[in-house]
Enzyme design. Structure first.
Site, PDB file in Angstrom:
ATOM      1  N   GLU A   1      -5.473  -4.576  10.477  1.00  0.00           N
ATOM      2  CA  GLU A   1      -4.013  -3.981  10.748  1.00  0.00           C
ATOM      3  C   GLU A   1      -4.588  -2.937  12.184  1.00  0.00           C
ATOM      4  O   GLU A   1      -5.368  -2.178  12.073  1.00  0.00           O
ATOM      5  CB  GLU A   1      -4.329  -2.786   9.698  1.00  0.00           C
ATOM      6  CG  GLU A   1      -3.967  -3.196   8.040  1.00  0.00           C
ATOM      7  CD  GLU A   1      -3.300  -2.520   7.387  1.00  0.00           C
ATOM      8  OE1 GLU A   1      -2.128  -2.660   6.778  1.00  0.00           O
ATOM      9  OE2 GLU A   1      -3.796  -1.244   7.066  1.00  0.00           O
TER      10      GLU A   1
ATOM     11  N   ASN B   1       1.051  -1.218   0.016  1.00  0.00           N
ATOM     12  CA  ASN B   1       0.228  -0.071  -0.041  1.00  0.00           C
ATOM     13  C   ASN B   1       0.914   1.176  -0.047  1.00  0.00           C
ATOM     14  O   ASN B   1       1.425   1.446   0.879  1.00  0.00           O
ATOM     15  CB  ASN B   1      -0.771  -0.039   1.176  1.00  0.00           C
ATOM     16  CG  ASN B   1      -1.670   1.375   1.414  1.00  0.00           C
ATOM     17  OD1 ASN B   1      -1.912   2.108   0.434  1.00  0.00           O
ATOM     18  ND2 ASN B   1      -2.470   1.560   2.606  1.00  0.00           N
TER      19      ASN B   1
ATOM     20  N   HIS C   1      -9.468   1.486   4.867  1.00  0.00           N
ATOM     21  CA  HIS C   1      -8.034   1.447   5.532  1.00  0.00           C
ATOM     22  C   HIS C   1      -8.414   2.466   6.842  1.00  0.00           C
ATOM     23  O   HIS C   1      -9.051   3.466   6.582  1.00  0.00           O
ATOM     24  CB  HIS C   1      -7.090   1.984   4.689  1.00  0.00           C
ATOM     25  CG  HIS C   1      -5.831   2.091   5.332  1.00  0.00           C
ATOM     26  ND1 HIS C   1      -5.349   3.040   6.218  1.00  0.00           N
ATOM     27  CD2 HIS C   1      -4.800   1.265   5.036  1.00  0.00           C
ATOM     28  CE1 HIS C   1      -4.045   2.470   6.636  1.00  0.00           C
ATOM     29  NE2 HIS C   1      -3.536   1.663   6.043  1.00  0.00           N
TER      30      HIS C   1
ATOM     31  N   SER D   1       3.521  -2.210  10.269  1.00  0.00           N
ATOM     32  CA  SER D   1       5.130  -2.438  10.653  1.00  0.00           C
ATOM     33  C   SER D   1       5.660  -3.776  10.041  1.00  0.00           C
ATOM     34  O   SER D   1       6.383  -4.239  10.964  1.00  0.00           O
ATOM     35  CB  SER D   1       5.390  -2.071  11.900  1.00  0.00           C
ATOM     36  OG  SER D   1       5.003  -0.855  12.255  1.00  0.00           O
TER      37      SER D   1
ATOM     38  N   GLU E   1      -6.824   5.185   7.817  1.00  0.00           N
ATOM     39  CA  GLU E   1      -6.497   6.309   7.634  1.00  0.00           C
ATOM     40  C   GLU E   1      -7.670   6.802   7.084  1.00  0.00           C
ATOM     41  O   GLU E   1      -8.066   8.238   7.341  1.00  0.00           O
ATOM     42  CB  GLU E   1      -5.289   6.377   6.733  1.00  0.00           C
ATOM     43  CG  GLU E   1      -3.997   5.989   7.738  1.00  0.00           C
ATOM     44  CD  GLU E   1      -2.694   5.496   6.683  1.00  0.00           C
ATOM     45  OE1 GLU E   1      -2.911   5.505   5.681  1.00  0.00           O
ATOM     46  OE2 GLU E   1      -1.952   4.791   7.379  1.00  0.00           O
TER      47      GLU E   1
ATOM     48  N   LYS F   1       0.016   4.261  -0.164  1.00  0.00           N
ATOM     49  CA  LYS F   1      -0.482   5.528   0.337  1.00  0.00           C
ATOM     50  C   LYS F   1      -0.236   6.775  -0.555  1.00  0.00           C
ATOM     51  O   LYS F   1      -0.351   6.422  -1.666  1.00  0.00           O
ATOM     52  CB  LYS F   1      -0.134   5.626   1.941  1.00  0.00           C
ATOM     53  CG  LYS F   1      -0.130   4.420   2.531  1.00  0.00           C
ATOM     54  CD  LYS F   1       0.093   4.674   4.144  1.00  0.00           C
ATOM     55  CE  LYS F   1      -0.028   3.203   4.745  1.00  0.00           C
ATOM     56  NZ  LYS F   1      -0.012   3.466   6.288  1.00  0.00           N
TER      57      LYS F   1
ATOM     58  N   GLY G   1       2.632   2.253  10.797  1.00  0.00           N
ATOM     59  CA  GLY G   1       3.753   3.103  10.645  1.00  0.00           C
ATOM     60  C   GLY G   1       4.392   3.496  12.025  1.00  0.00           C
ATOM     61  O   GLY G   1       5.285   4.542  11.809  1.00  0.00           O
TER      62      GLY G   1
HETATM   63  P1  13P Z   1       3.226   0.327   7.732  1.00  0.00           P
HETATM   64  O1  13P Z   1       3.416  -1.066   6.951  1.00  0.00           O
HETATM   65  O2  13P Z   1       3.812   1.293   7.123  1.00  0.00           O
HETATM   66  O3  13P Z   1       3.067   0.057   9.160  1.00  0.00           O
HETATM   67  O4  13P Z   1       1.610   0.501   7.123  1.00  0.00           O
HETATM   68  C1  13P Z   1       0.780  -0.545   7.243  1.00  0.00           C
HETATM   69  C2  13P Z   1      -0.580  -0.041   6.478  1.00  0.00           C
HETATM   70  O5  13P Z   1      -1.261   0.768   6.844  1.00  0.00           O
HETATM   71  C3  13P Z   1      -0.496  -0.988   5.149  1.00  0.00           C
HETATM   72  O6  13P Z   1      -2.100  -0.487   4.717  1.00  0.00           O
END
Ligand code: 13P
Length: 255
Positions: free
Chosen positions: A167, A10, A95, A213, A97, A12, A173
């Site tokens: 997640e 992803n 997601h 992560s 976010e 982002k 992150g």
């Molecule tokens: P990270 O792998 O950067 O922690 O992000 C996870 C994520 O939100 C994937 O959709």
């Protein structure tokens, strides 16, 4: 039931179209064929170029969001048909976010999940608890509700193709990944939730990823778990080297 592992990057809000093209050139002939489904979920502006550059290679392309309507007065939105017309095969839905910053709700997640299937897109539906919920012992209750709301109205045939990404928000992150055992515990609970919503056959087929992560050096520990079928990866999917190492690590964990 043998489920094919699925690793999805992803990106982002990262990479211009040119950077997306360069990435595709760097990974496409090195991606392993067959044993693991590989997806890159990119910003809308890179989808076309990725589909073009990856079409003869074992890497599929996914979007990170879409609207549920086919068309209409929704300024700034992208419809399912616009994605399939490009050759996009997957779409991330809900997601954390998007839930946090863009007012995505369980209801819109459900509408988008149904719209994805109606257009033959495979939805990757994200669920997960925040730190307060985790510390308050509410993880399973919360995640169960998110899953049940997301799958409302799906047929069993659709649900079998669904991908769920667990997640935990506190792990995204932050470098603080869930332990593989904790992730397995929640993911097996998600599988039993799918069984409650449908039946044992659907639960055995639905693929459930862990995200938060995930890195090349920890992915195998997740993949070794019986209910974890892959990973949804943010930061570590952004360089070709790390992305390819994730694929290798995933295969190592599922040998
Ligand atoms: P990270 O792998 O950067 O922690 O992000 C996870 C994520 O939100 C994937 O959709």
């Amino acid at each position: 039931m043998q489920r094919i592992p699925i690793i999805a990057g992803n990106w982002k809000m990262h990479k211009t179209t040119d950077e997306g093209r360069e990435f595709a050139h760097a990974v496409r002939s090195l991606a392993p064929e067959g044993k693991v489904d590989t997806v890159i979920c990119a910003p809308f502006t890179s989808l076309d170029v990725l589909v073009q550059e990856l079409q003869e290679y074992p890497v599929a392309v996914g979007a990170q969001n879409m609207h549920w309507e086919e068309s209409g007065a929704y300024t700034g939105e992208i419809s399912p048909g616009m994605l399939t017309n490009l050759g996009v095969q997957y779409v991330i839905i809900g997601h954390s976010e998007r839930r946090e910053y863009f007012a995505e709700t369980d209801e819109t997640v459900n509408k988008k999940t149904k719209a994805a299937f109606a257009h033959k897109l495979i939805p990757i539906v994200c669920v997960g608890e925040n730190l307060e919920q985790r510390e308050g012992g509410k993880t399973k209750e919360w995640v169960r509700e998110q899953v049940l709301r997301a799958v409302e109205g799906l047929s069993s045939e659709q649900a079998k193709q669904l991908i769920i990404a667990y997640e935990p928000i506190w792990a995204i992150g932050t470098g603080k990944s869930s332990s593989a055992e904790d992730a397995q515990d929640v993911i097996s609970f998600i599988r039993s939730t799918v069984e409650d919503a449908f039946d044992a056959q659907v639960a055995a087929q639905v693929r459930i990823q862990y995200g938060g992560s995930v890195k090349p050096d920890n992915i195998a520990t997740y993949m070794e778990q019986p209910d974890i079928d892959g990973a949804l990866v943010g930061g570590a999917s952004l360089t070709p080297e790390s992305f390819l190492q994730l694929l290798e690590g995933a295969l190592g964990g599922k040998k």
